[in-house]
Design a protein around this motif. Structure first.
Motif, short mmCIF file in Angstrom:
data_model
loop_
_atom_site.label_atom_id
_atom_site.label_comp_id
_atom_site.label_asym_id
_atom_site.label_seq_id
_atom_site.Cartn_x
_atom_site.Cartn_y
_atom_site.Cartn_z
N GLN A 12 84.57 54.37 54.66
CA GLN A 12 86.00 54.25 54.91
C GLN A 12 86.31 52.93 55.61
O GLN A 12 87.35 52.32 55.38
CB GLN A 12 86.48 55.42 55.77
CG GLN A 12 86.41 56.74 55.07
CD GLN A 12 86.86 57.88 55.97
OE1 GLN A 12 87.33 57.68 57.08
NE2 GLN A 12 86.71 59.10 55.47
N GLY A 13 85.41 52.47 56.47
CA GLY A 13 85.59 51.20 57.15
C GLY A 13 85.54 50.03 56.19
O GLY A 13 86.27 49.04 56.36
N ILE A 28 90.76 54.40 56.92
CA ILE A 28 90.11 55.34 57.81
C ILE A 28 91.04 56.53 58.06
O ILE A 28 92.17 56.37 58.52
CB ILE A 28 89.73 54.66 59.15
CG1 ILE A 28 88.80 53.48 58.87
CG2 ILE A 28 89.09 55.66 60.09
CD1 ILE A 28 88.52 52.62 60.08
N ALA A 37 84.51 55.57 61.09
CA ALA A 37 84.71 54.51 60.10
C ALA A 37 83.54 54.42 59.13
O ALA A 37 83.67 53.92 58.02
CB ALA A 37 84.91 53.17 60.79
N GLU A 89 83.17 57.13 51.65
CA GLU A 89 84.35 57.36 50.82
C GLU A 89 83.92 57.56 49.37
O GLU A 89 84.35 58.49 48.71
CB GLU A 89 85.32 56.19 50.93
CG GLU A 89 86.60 56.37 50.17
CD GLU A 89 87.48 57.46 50.76
OE1 GLU A 89 88.22 58.09 49.98
OE2 GLU A 89 87.43 57.69 51.97
#
Length: 91
Positions: free
Chosen positions: A29-30, A35, A41, A45
């Motif tokens: 996600q980071g 996020i 983070a 994903e």
């Protein structure tokens, strides 16, 4: 090698290979900048888990064939890797 030994050998090789392949090409996600509140983070994903499982299965099958061939041919036996024969007796 019995069928049970062959299945256990394949399972061990599969899981070891899967743990090596798992972190490859993980999009966190980071990395994407999206996020979700309450998550880390570094949470994945896009993990491509199905593709990694198929790759792991293929690599494991090849490794299993090589290792099973070595075991069945007798190139390496249990006596070759027995560490108790090499170590001196305890006093």
């Amino acid at each position: 090698m019995s069928i049970t030994s062959a299945l256990v050998l394949f399972s061990v090789i599969w899981f070891m290979t899967f743990l090596i392949v798992l972190p490859i090409r993980v999009r966190t996600q980071g990395d994407l900048g999206e996020i979700v509140p309450g998550t880390h983070a570094g949470a994945p994903e896009h993990h491509y888990l199905r593709r990694k499982a198929w790759i792991t299965t293929g690599v494991s099958a090849v490794l299993w064939c090589v290792i099973a061939g070595i075991i069945l041919s007798g190139w390496i036996s249990v006596d070759d890797i027995n560490l108790l024969k090499v170590m001196p007796p305890l006093e």
